[in-house]
Design an enzyme around this catalytic site. Structure first.
Site, PDB file in Angstrom:
ATOM      1  N   HIS A   9      -8.452 -13.862  -8.340  1.00 34.27           N
ATOM      2  CA  HIS A   9      -7.869 -13.753  -9.681  1.00 34.27           C
ATOM      3  C   HIS A   9      -8.872 -13.331 -10.751  1.00 34.27           C
ATOM      4  CE1 HIS A   9      -4.131 -14.603  -8.024  1.00 34.27           C
ATOM      5  NE2 HIS A   9      -4.440 -15.833  -7.649  1.00 34.27           N
ATOM      6  N   HIS A  42      -8.862 -11.838  -0.742  1.00 35.49           N
ATOM      7  CA  HIS A  42      -7.693 -11.354   0.002  1.00 35.49           C
ATOM      8  C   HIS A  42      -7.526  -9.880  -0.338  1.00 35.49           C
ATOM      9  CE1 HIS A  42      -3.165 -12.074   1.068  1.00 35.49           C
ATOM     10  NE2 HIS A  42      -3.663 -11.021   1.688  1.00 35.49           N
ATOM     11  N   ARG A  48      -3.499  -5.251  -5.154  1.00 36.50           N
ATOM     12  CA  ARG A  48      -3.165  -5.702  -6.507  1.00 36.50           C
ATOM     13  C   ARG A  48      -4.333  -6.381  -7.208  1.00 36.50           C
ATOM     14  NH1 ARG A  48       1.064 -10.567  -5.285  1.00 36.50           N
ATOM     15  NH2 ARG A  48       2.057  -8.976  -4.025  1.00 36.50           N
ATOM     16  N   THR A 100       0.484 -15.919  -1.305  1.00 36.65           N
ATOM     17  CA  THR A 100       0.880 -16.175   0.082  1.00 36.65           C
ATOM     18  C   THR A 100       1.930 -17.286   0.072  1.00 36.65           C
ATOM     19  OG1 THR A 100      -1.422 -15.710   0.615  1.00 36.65           O
ATOM     20  CG2 THR A 100      -0.049 -16.588   2.389  1.00 36.65           C
ATOM     21  N   HIS A 190      -4.528 -23.814  -0.254  1.00 36.93           N
ATOM     22  CA  HIS A 190      -3.398 -23.239  -0.980  1.00 36.93           C
ATOM     23  C   HIS A 190      -2.820 -24.253  -1.955  1.00 36.93           C
ATOM     24  CE1 HIS A 190      -0.095 -20.577  -2.030  1.00 36.93           C
ATOM     25  NE2 HIS A 190      -0.936 -19.657  -1.612  1.00 36.93           N
TER      26      HIS A 190
HETATM   27  N1  PXP Z   1      -5.642 -19.953   1.550  1.00 33.49           N
HETATM   28  C1  PXP Z   1      -4.886 -18.840   1.703  1.00 33.49           C
HETATM   29  C2  PXP Z   1      -4.584 -18.373   3.091  1.00 33.49           C
HETATM   30  C3  PXP Z   1      -4.423 -18.110   0.601  1.00 33.49           C
HETATM   31  O1  PXP Z   1      -3.697 -17.005   0.783  1.00 33.49           O
HETATM   32  C4  PXP Z   1      -4.782 -18.550  -0.686  1.00 33.49           C
HETATM   33  C5  PXP Z   1      -4.336 -17.764  -1.894  1.00 33.49           C
HETATM   34  O2  PXP Z   1      -4.880 -16.508  -1.880  1.00 33.49           O
HETATM   35  C6  PXP Z   1      -5.575 -19.708  -0.796  1.00 33.49           C
HETATM   36  C7  PXP Z   1      -5.958 -20.398   0.330  1.00 33.49           C
HETATM   37  C8  PXP Z   1      -6.013 -20.222  -2.121  1.00 33.49           C
HETATM   38  O3  PXP Z   1      -4.886 -20.665  -2.821  1.00 33.49           O
HETATM   39  P1  PXP Z   1      -5.003 -21.039  -4.350  1.00 33.49           P
HETATM   40  O4  PXP Z   1      -5.317 -19.776  -5.087  1.00 33.49           O
HETATM   41  O5  PXP Z   1      -3.654 -21.587  -4.670  1.00 33.49           O
HETATM   42  O6  PXP Z   1      -6.100 -22.048  -4.473  1.00 33.49           O
END
Ligand code: PXP
Length: 237
Positions: A9, A42, A48, A100, A190
């Site tokens: 981000h 990612h 994006r 995701t 996540h």
């Molecule tokens: N793990 C995976 C596989 C993800 O796709 C993401 C988001 O890109 C994250 C962890 C991290 O998630 P968050 O941004 O909600 O901390």
């Protein structure tokens, strides 16, 4: 417990103006200074946020481990073979999702996952599969010979603070116990935030958490180095 900081981000802000700032490479260095044990990006098929140029430079600059999340596709395998991240995390990807939206279905897509993972492993790149905390999915990973999994904490995170959270934590607990028997290296992530992290950080079998959005959001106020350091403090139980 280790922390891999997802810097997607930072790139989202850059891409909002299609300019060259803020630079995710700079962010990665600051995250490492704050105590990050790894950097996650990612590289989405729609590009994006993270761009191929970011992966290329990060590979050369960072001192910690580079984890590249990617769709289960041969286009992504080619890119991974070029830059050789330490780890590739295979995730389901759809262009309509904001982030995701769930774990991989390793049972349904076993053949494709095996092909992609086989190419990466043959090149000496570690492979992790992002899955929901379900025993059948863990068994499917094991059948494919994969020994690193990242458990999706998204459903727990979404429900933190309400009565479903306990059920989600129980599901995660069962999955963790099962992976222990099969000798997996266990990662998780996540949706984790400074507010909901504690019960997950207390699971000592998890080696590393992968956290992005909450750290970057807090970095807007605290600075990235400080935001990472604060999250690291919460991982010491
Ligand atoms: N793990 C995976 C596989 C993800 O796709 C993401 C988001 O890109 C994250 C962890 C991290 O998630 P968050 O941004 O909600 O901390």
């Amino acid at each position: 417990m280790k922390l891999s900081v997802n810097i997607d981000h930072i790139a989202t802000i850059r891409q909002a103006r299609m300019t060259n700032e803020p630079d995710p490479v700079y962010a990665a260095v600051l995250a490492e200074m704050g105590g990050a044990d790894g950097i996650t990006v990612h590289l989405r098929q729609d590009r994006r946020h993270i761009q191929e140029r970011d992966v290329e430079i990060l590979r050369r600059v960072i001192k910690s481990k580079l984890n590249m999340e990617m769709a289960v596709s041969m286009e992504m395998v080619k890119i991974a073979l070029k830059y050789k991240p330490d780890l590739c995390t295979l995730v389901p990807e759809s262009k309509d999702e904001v982030t995701t939206s769930g774990g991989l279905d390793v049972i349904m897509f076993a053949d494709k996952i095996q092909e992609v993972a086989g190419n990466l492993l043959a090149a000496g790149i570690g492979v992790s599969l992002f899955i929901d905390p379900e025993i059948d999915q863990i068994k499917a990973c094991h059948r494919l010979g994969i020994r690193i999994i990242e458990l999706n904490t998204g459903d727990y995170a979404k429900n933190a603070g309400n009565s479903y959270a306990r059920l989600e934590l129980e599901k995660i607990g069962k999955a963790v116990n099962y992976t222990k028997k099969l000798n997996f290296t266990l990662l998780a992530g996540h949706g984790l935030t400074y507010q909901n992290i504690r019960p997950i950080a207390a699971i000592t079998e998890i080696e590393e958490l992968n956290i992005g959005h909450s750290i970057v959001a807090n970095a807007a106020f605290l600075g990235l180095k400080q935001a990472v350091a604060r999250m690291k403090e919460l991982l010491v139980c």
